[in-house]
Enzyme design. Structure first.
Site, short mmCIF file in Angstrom:
data_model
loop_
_atom_site.label_atom_id
_atom_site.label_comp_id
_atom_site.label_asym_id
_atom_site.label_seq_id
_atom_site.Cartn_x
_atom_site.Cartn_y
_atom_site.Cartn_z
N PHE A 4 1.47 -13.21 0.45
CA PHE A 4 0.24 -12.57 0.02
C PHE A 4 -0.13 -12.95 -1.55
O PHE A 4 -1.25 -12.54 -1.98
CB PHE A 4 -0.14 -11.15 0.23
CG PHE A 4 1.00 -10.07 -0.44
CD1 PHE A 4 0.92 -9.94 -1.57
CD2 PHE A 4 2.04 -9.72 0.37
CE1 PHE A 4 1.86 -9.10 -2.34
CE2 PHE A 4 3.12 -9.04 -0.03
CZ PHE A 4 2.79 -8.57 -1.75
N ASN A 10 -6.39 -2.38 -1.52
CA ASN A 10 -5.96 -1.11 -1.42
C ASN A 10 -6.45 -0.17 -2.59
O ASN A 10 -5.83 0.70 -2.67
CB ASN A 10 -4.33 -1.18 -0.96
CG ASN A 10 -3.62 -1.58 -2.10
OD1 ASN A 10 -4.11 -2.13 -2.91
ND2 ASN A 10 -2.43 -1.60 -2.10
N HIS A 67 -3.99 0.52 -8.18
CA HIS A 67 -2.45 0.26 -8.35
C HIS A 67 -1.77 1.56 -9.32
O HIS A 67 -2.58 2.11 -10.16
CB HIS A 67 -2.43 -0.88 -9.34
CG HIS A 67 -1.12 -1.32 -10.39
ND1 HIS A 67 0.00 -1.58 -9.86
CD2 HIS A 67 -0.68 -0.76 -11.56
CE1 HIS A 67 0.80 -1.55 -10.67
NE2 HIS A 67 0.54 -0.86 -11.61
N THR A 79 1.03 1.96 0.28
CA THR A 79 0.55 0.71 -0.03
C THR A 79 -0.25 0.05 1.05
O THR A 79 -1.31 -0.48 0.83
CB THR A 79 1.74 -0.29 -0.44
OG1 THR A 79 2.41 0.30 -1.45
CG2 THR A 79 1.22 -1.76 -0.72
N LYS A 128 -9.07 -1.01 -8.47
CA LYS A 128 -9.28 -2.58 -8.36
C LYS A 128 -10.76 -3.08 -8.15
O LYS A 128 -11.42 -2.41 -7.91
CB LYS A 128 -8.41 -2.98 -7.10
CG LYS A 128 -6.94 -2.56 -7.37
CD LYS A 128 -5.97 -3.10 -6.08
CE LYS A 128 -4.38 -2.75 -6.61
NZ LYS A 128 -3.71 -3.33 -5.59
N ARG A 154 -6.15 5.59 -0.92
CA ARG A 154 -5.89 4.45 -0.10
C ARG A 154 -6.25 4.75 1.19
O ARG A 154 -6.74 3.87 2.11
CB ARG A 154 -4.63 3.92 -0.27
CG ARG A 154 -4.18 3.12 -1.57
CD ARG A 154 -2.78 2.84 -1.84
NE ARG A 154 -2.78 1.89 -2.90
CZ ARG A 154 -1.43 1.63 -3.25
NH1 ARG A 154 -0.48 1.97 -2.89
NH2 ARG A 154 -1.42 0.81 -4.18
N ARG A 202 0.95 8.24 -7.73
CA ARG A 202 1.48 7.52 -6.45
C ARG A 202 1.18 8.35 -5.20
O ARG A 202 0.76 7.64 -4.32
CB ARG A 202 2.84 6.95 -6.56
CG ARG A 202 3.08 5.94 -7.63
CD ARG A 202 4.29 5.13 -7.50
NE ARG A 202 4.17 4.18 -6.28
CZ ARG A 202 3.51 2.75 -6.20
NH1 ARG A 202 3.06 2.52 -7.28
NH2 ARG A 202 3.68 2.45 -5.37
N1 LIG Z 1 1.73 -6.91 3.06
C1 LIG Z 1 0.79 -7.09 2.01
N2 LIG Z 1 -0.40 -7.76 2.31
C2 LIG Z 1 -1.22 -8.11 1.59
N3 LIG Z 1 -1.28 -7.54 -0.06
C3 LIG Z 1 -0.21 -6.60 -0.23
C4 LIG Z 1 0.91 -6.55 0.70
N4 LIG Z 1 1.74 -5.73 0.10
C5 LIG Z 1 1.43 -5.56 -1.07
N5 LIG Z 1 0.30 -6.11 -1.28
C6 LIG Z 1 -0.38 -6.17 -2.63
O1 LIG Z 1 0.23 -6.21 -3.48
C7 LIG Z 1 0.22 -5.35 -4.47
C8 LIG Z 1 1.61 -4.92 -5.13
O2 LIG Z 1 2.30 -4.76 -3.94
P1 LIG Z 1 3.68 -3.47 -4.29
O3 LIG Z 1 4.64 -3.79 -3.01
O4 LIG Z 1 4.27 -3.50 -5.57
O5 LIG Z 1 2.84 -2.21 -3.95
P2 LIG Z 1 2.71 -0.85 -4.61
O6 LIG Z 1 3.47 -0.59 -5.41
O7 LIG Z 1 2.15 0.23 -3.95
O8 LIG Z 1 1.12 -1.47 -5.31
P3 LIG Z 1 0.63 -1.17 -6.80
O9 LIG Z 1 1.70 -2.22 -7.46
O10 LIG Z 1 -0.59 -2.00 -6.60
O11 LIG Z 1 0.88 0.12 -7.12
C9 LIG Z 1 -0.16 -4.22 -3.72
O12 LIG Z 1 -1.07 -2.91 -4.23
C10 LIG Z 1 -1.48 -4.95 -2.84
O13 LIG Z 1 -2.70 -4.95 -3.36
#
Ligand SMILES: Nc1ncnc2c1ncn2[C@@H]1O[C@H](COP(=O)(O)OP(=O)(O)OP(=O)(O)O)[C@@H](O)[C@H]1O
Length: 157
Positions: A64, A122, A125, A98, A15, A112, A92
């Site tokens: 968010f 974070n 992705h 996350t 990111k 992360r 992952r």
């Molecule tokens: N509670 C939160 N507050 C702020 N940003 C969040 C929060 N939860 C998720 N995000 C953002 O949204 C993205 C997508 O969330 P998701 O729940 O799909 O998590 P993930 O599957 O671990 O992430 P990614 O899709 O990035 O691999 C996260 O990577 C993060 O940048």
């Protein structure tokens, strides 16, 4: 002896806050190679608002969402297609949870845990399924080659 784990492709996005920091970027690249991933395709690009909207469509109602859109389009991201045995789960696991506090507490040696700045920023992705949505940013060039690789790796499962 041949591994029983399936060979897979996975999408990894480093990111914008990572790409802005050469030290962190290099550390994450080293971790990717040290973990045994092969990099199939790479592209540095600024994700457009349209691309981000389509990529994160599932999160549209989340509190968010606007923050995530602004952040993901705020500067260049590095987009990689990685391959390894069981690449999706492996990437992952390397990324960690996350939420950054959880990562720092429960998985401090993950990407992360080490380089996440907040739940939004974070660091990376990763795909959650083998048929991940391939962003247009990586599809545009050589997509026929990519599809051949994807087919070849998925049929080896
Ligand atoms: N509670 C939160 N507050 C702020 N940003 C969040 C929060 N939860 C998720 N995000 C953002 O949204 C993205 C997508 O969330 P998701 O729940 O799909 O998590 P993930 O599957 O671990 O992430 P990614 O899709 O990035 O691999 C996260 O990577 C993060 O940048």
């Amino acid at each position: 002896m041949k591994s029983k784990q399936p060979l897979q492709l996975t999408l990894a996005i480093l990111k914008p806050h990572v790409v802005k920091s050469p030290f962190v970027l290099q550390k994450i690249r080293d971790l990717i190679i040290d973990e045994g991933f092969k990099v199939v395709r790479s592209r540095r690009t600024i994700i457009t608002p349209m691309e981000a909207e389509s990529f994160y469509a599932d999160h549209k109602e989340k509190f968010f969402y606007n923050r995530l859109m602004t952040f993901m389009c705020s500067g260049p991201s590095d987009i990689h297609i990685l391959t390894a045995h069981d690449a999706i789960a492996k990437w992952r696991t390397l990324m960690g949870p996350t939420k950054v506090y959880q990562a720092q507490f429960h998985a401090p040696h993950t990407i992360r845990g080490m380089y996440g700045l907040s739940d939004t920023r974070n660091a990376t992705h990763g795909s959650v399924a083998s048929c991940f949505r391939l962003p247009r940013i990586i599809k545009t060039r050589n997509s026929h080659i990519f599809q051949r690789i994807q087919h070849r790796t998925l049929v080896q499962k």
